[in-house]
Design a protein around this motif. Structure first.
Motif, PDB file in Angstrom:
ATOM      1  N   SER A   6      41.187  89.657 -15.529  1.00 45.18           N
ATOM      2  CA  SER A   6      41.888  89.917 -14.271  1.00 45.18           C
ATOM      3  C   SER A   6      41.872  91.403 -13.928  1.00 45.18           C
ATOM      4  O   SER A   6      41.770  91.784 -12.759  1.00 45.18           O
ATOM      5  CB  SER A   6      43.317  89.388 -14.326  1.00 45.18           C
ATOM      6  OG  SER A   6      44.056  90.089 -15.288  1.00 45.18           O
ATOM      7  N   GLU A   7      41.940  92.257 -14.942  1.00 44.61           N
ATOM      8  CA  GLU A   7      41.864  93.698 -14.690  1.00 44.61           C
ATOM      9  C   GLU A   7      40.477  94.082 -14.185  1.00 44.61           C
ATOM     10  O   GLU A   7      40.347  94.888 -13.258  1.00 44.61           O
ATOM     11  CB  GLU A   7      42.201  94.483 -15.956  1.00 44.61           C
ATOM     12  CG  GLU A   7      42.309  95.972 -15.719  1.00 44.61           C
ATOM     13  CD  GLU A   7      42.756  96.745 -16.941  1.00 44.61           C
ATOM     14  OE1 GLU A   7      42.738  97.975 -16.867  1.00 44.61           O
ATOM     15  OE2 GLU A   7      43.111  96.112 -17.963  1.00 44.61           O
ATOM     16  N   ILE A   8      39.440  93.495 -14.776  1.00 45.43           N
ATOM     17  CA  ILE A   8      38.074  93.757 -14.325  1.00 45.43           C
ATOM     18  C   ILE A   8      37.907  93.303 -12.872  1.00 45.43           C
ATOM     19  O   ILE A   8      37.328  94.005 -12.053  1.00 45.43           O
ATOM     20  CB  ILE A   8      37.046  93.060 -15.254  1.00 45.43           C
ATOM     21  CG1 ILE A   8      37.028  93.760 -16.610  1.00 45.43           C
ATOM     22  CG2 ILE A   8      35.654  93.058 -14.619  1.00 45.43           C
ATOM     23  CD1 ILE A   8      36.204  93.050 -17.667  1.00 45.43           C
ATOM     24  N   ARG A   9      38.437  92.134 -12.539  1.00 48.79           N
ATOM     25  CA  ARG A   9      38.348  91.639 -11.165  1.00 48.79           C
ATOM     26  C   ARG A   9      39.071  92.556 -10.190  1.00 48.79           C
ATOM     27  O   ARG A   9      38.588  92.821  -9.089  1.00 48.79           O
ATOM     28  CB  ARG A   9      38.924  90.221 -11.084  1.00 48.79           C
ATOM     29  CG  ARG A   9      38.000  89.195 -11.671  1.00 48.79           C
ATOM     30  CD  ARG A   9      38.557  87.813 -11.509  1.00 48.79           C
ATOM     31  NE  ARG A   9      37.623  86.841 -12.068  1.00 48.79           N
ATOM     32  CZ  ARG A   9      37.956  85.669 -12.523  1.00 48.79           C
ATOM     33  NH1 ARG A   9      39.220  85.267 -12.478  1.00 48.79           N
ATOM     34  NH2 ARG A   9      37.045  84.848 -13.014  1.00 48.79           N
ATOM     35  N   SER A  10      40.222  93.035 -10.580  1.00 44.17           N
ATOM     36  CA  SER A  10      40.971  93.929  -9.690  1.00 44.17           C
ATOM     37  C   SER A  10      40.228  95.262  -9.512  1.00 44.17           C
ATOM     38  O   SER A  10      40.226  95.831  -8.416  1.00 44.17           O
ATOM     39  CB  SER A  10      42.384  94.155 -10.204  1.00 44.17           C
ATOM     40  OG  SER A  10      42.375  94.884 -11.399  1.00 44.17           O
ATOM     41  N   ILE A  11      39.584  95.733 -10.576  1.00 45.16           N
ATOM     42  CA  ILE A  11      38.804  96.972 -10.475  1.00 45.16           C
ATOM     43  C   ILE A  11      37.619  96.776  -9.533  1.00 45.16           C
ATOM     44  O   ILE A  11      37.336  97.628  -8.680  1.00 45.16           O
ATOM     45  CB  ILE A  11      38.333  97.438 -11.868  1.00 45.16           C
ATOM     46  CG1 ILE A  11      39.524  97.937 -12.685  1.00 45.16           C
ATOM     47  CG2 ILE A  11      37.261  98.521 -11.757  1.00 45.16           C
ATOM     48  CD1 ILE A  11      39.215  98.237 -14.139  1.00 45.16           C
ATOM     49  N   VAL A  12      36.923  95.650  -9.671  1.00 46.30           N
ATOM     50  CA  VAL A  12      35.781  95.358  -8.803  1.00 46.30           C
ATOM     51  C   VAL A  12      36.239  95.269  -7.346  1.00 46.30           C
ATOM     52  O   VAL A  12      35.597  95.826  -6.443  1.00 46.30           O
ATOM     53  CB  VAL A  12      35.072  94.057  -9.253  1.00 46.30           C
ATOM     54  CG1 VAL A  12      34.070  93.587  -8.214  1.00 46.30           C
ATOM     55  CG2 VAL A  12      34.388  94.259 -10.600  1.00 46.30           C
ATOM     56  N   GLN A  13      37.343  94.603  -7.109  1.00 35.98           N
ATOM     57  CA  GLN A  13      37.871  94.479  -5.748  1.00 35.98           C
ATOM     58  C   GLN A  13      38.250  95.844  -5.180  1.00 35.98           C
ATOM     59  O   GLN A  13      37.942  96.157  -4.026  1.00 35.98           O
ATOM     60  CB  GLN A  13      39.089  93.539  -5.733  1.00 35.98           C
ATOM     61  CG  GLN A  13      39.687  93.333  -4.374  1.00 35.98           C
ATOM     62  CD  GLN A  13      38.718  92.666  -3.399  1.00 35.98           C
ATOM     63  OE1 GLN A  13      37.881  91.870  -3.789  1.00 35.98           O
ATOM     64  NE2 GLN A  13      38.845  93.003  -2.142  1.00 35.98           N
ATOM     65  N   LEU A  14      38.896  96.664  -5.985  1.00 30.92           N
ATOM     66  CA  LEU A  14      39.287  97.998  -5.541  1.00 30.92           C
ATOM     67  C   LEU A  14      38.062  98.850  -5.223  1.00 30.92           C
ATOM     68  O   LEU A  14      38.029  99.560  -4.213  1.00 30.92           O
ATOM     69  CB  LEU A  14      40.149  98.675  -6.613  1.00 30.92           C
ATOM     70  CG  LEU A  14      40.646 100.073  -6.297  1.00 30.92           C
ATOM     71  CD1 LEU A  14      41.513 100.078  -5.041  1.00 30.92           C
ATOM     72  CD2 LEU A  14      41.425 100.617  -7.479  1.00 30.92           C
ATOM     73  N   ARG A  15      37.030  98.750  -6.043  1.00 32.00           N
ATOM     74  CA  ARG A  15      35.802  99.504  -5.795  1.00 32.00           C
ATOM     75  C   ARG A  15      35.142  99.064  -4.496  1.00 32.00           C
ATOM     76  O   ARG A  15      34.622  99.881  -3.742  1.00 32.00           O
ATOM     77  CB  ARG A  15      34.829  99.350  -6.954  1.00 32.00           C
ATOM     78  CG  ARG A  15      35.308 100.117  -8.209  1.00 32.00           C
ATOM     79  CD  ARG A  15      34.286 100.140  -9.263  1.00 32.00           C
ATOM     80  NE  ARG A  15      33.124 100.887  -8.761  1.00 32.00           N
ATOM     81  CZ  ARG A  15      32.017 101.047  -9.448  1.00 32.00           C
ATOM     82  NH1 ARG A  15      31.892 100.512 -10.634  1.00 32.00           N
ATOM     83  NH2 ARG A  15      31.020 101.727  -8.952  1.00 32.00           N
ATOM     84  N   ARG A  16      35.158  97.768  -4.213  1.00 30.72           N
ATOM     85  CA  ARG A  16      34.606  97.267  -2.943  1.00 30.72           C
ATOM     86  C   ARG A  16      35.379  97.834  -1.764  1.00 30.72           C
ATOM     87  O   ARG A  16      34.786  98.270  -0.770  1.00 30.72           O
ATOM     88  CB  ARG A  16      34.660  95.744  -2.899  1.00 30.72           C
ATOM     89  CG  ARG A  16      33.610  95.076  -3.735  1.00 30.72           C
ATOM     90  CD  ARG A  16      33.704  93.577  -3.590  1.00 30.72           C
ATOM     91  NE  ARG A  16      32.809  92.912  -4.518  1.00 30.72           N
ATOM     92  CZ  ARG A  16      32.929  91.674  -4.912  1.00 30.72           C
ATOM     93  NH1 ARG A  16      33.925  90.923  -4.458  1.00 30.72           N
ATOM     94  NH2 ARG A  16      32.068  91.146  -5.749  1.00 30.72           N
TER      95      ARG A  16
END
Length: 70
Positions: A6-16
């Motif tokens: 979930s942390e990886i997903r949130s990081i990817v979303q934030l980067r987008r």
């Protein structure tokens, strides 16, 4: 494990989101500098190939005549 995913997903979303914001800011930057208007010089202001050759020949001839006079 789930927290890591979930942390990886949130990081990817934030980067987008940051990438989208960066593109928006860059476009605004170009607007402020008026660099997004396409070519800056109109074709009327540029020399045609024929007039460019004639100008160059005239400059070359003038240079040659000045060097002969010296």
């Amino acid at each position: 494990m789930k927290t890591t995913i979930s942390e990886i997903r949130s990081i990817v979303q934030l980067r987008r989101e940051l990438e989208i914001e960066d593109q928006r800011l860059y476009q605004r930057f170009l607007e402020l500098l008026e660099l997004n208007q396409g070519t800056r010089k109109s074709s009327r202001d540029t020399l045609s190939p024929e007039s460019g050759k004639a100008l160059f020949a005239g400059l070359k001839r003038g240079s040659h005549e000045r060097s002969k006079a010296q």
